[in-house]
Design a protein around this motif. Structure first.
Motif, PDB file in Angstrom:
ATOM      1  N   SER A  23      -1.603 -12.433   0.339  1.00 45.66           N
ATOM      2  CA  SER A  23      -0.866 -11.028   0.705  1.00 45.66           C
ATOM      3  C   SER A  23      -1.984  -9.968   0.246  1.00 45.66           C
ATOM      4  CB  SER A  23       0.256 -11.104   0.556  1.00 45.66           C
ATOM      5  OG  SER A  23       0.376 -10.928  -0.837  1.00 45.66           O
ATOM      6  N   LEU A  26      -4.339  -8.619   2.664  1.00 45.66           N
ATOM      7  CA  LEU A  26      -3.607  -7.906   3.614  1.00 45.66           C
ATOM      8  C   LEU A  26      -3.079  -6.565   3.254  1.00 45.66           C
ATOM      9  CD1 LEU A  26      -2.497  -8.676   6.505  1.00 45.66           C
ATOM     10  CD2 LEU A  26      -0.482  -9.240   5.357  1.00 45.66           C
ATOM     11  N   THR A  30      -4.121  -3.291   5.294  1.00 52.33           N
ATOM     12  CA  THR A  30      -3.263  -2.566   5.917  1.00 52.33           C
ATOM     13  C   THR A  30      -3.129  -0.843   5.341  1.00 52.33           C
ATOM     14  OG1 THR A  30      -1.326  -3.400   4.662  1.00 52.33           O
ATOM     15  CG2 THR A  30      -1.676  -4.138   6.639  1.00 52.33           C
TER      16      THR A  30
END
Length: 91
Positions: A23, A26, A30
């Motif tokens: 994550s 990610l 983002t």
């Protein structure tokens, strides 16, 4: 079946660490994307091209790195605690 027991891991901490590590990338993407999109639309609305885009993009990149840093610290503390419990000598 050959693969049935091949991927069994008894310790769930491996999977927890893998999900946190996965994550992190990610989060970088983002945060940067949200900052860039917000800056772009604010530039369009206020007519201040390219200043708000650049400003919010930089804020997004900084927020992404901050999030990765916090995740790394959390993962490191969790691993240190797990190592201390596992390898603590019982003298």
């Amino acid at each position: 079946m050959f693969f049935k027991n091949q991927f069994k891991v008894k310790d769930r901490s491996y999977f927890d660490a893998l999900t946190v590590a996965g994550s992190m990338g990610l989060h970088m993407v983002t945060h940067t994307l949200v900052g860039g999109v917000a800056g772009y639309y604010l530039d369009e609305w206020l007519g201040t091209k390219p200043w708000l885009l650049l400003t919010f993009l930089i804020f997004g990149i900084v927020a992404g790195f901050r999030s990765v840093f916090q995740d790394t610290k959390r993962l490191s503390r969790k691993q240190a605690k797990s190592d201390a419990e596992k390898f603590d000598s019982k003298d």
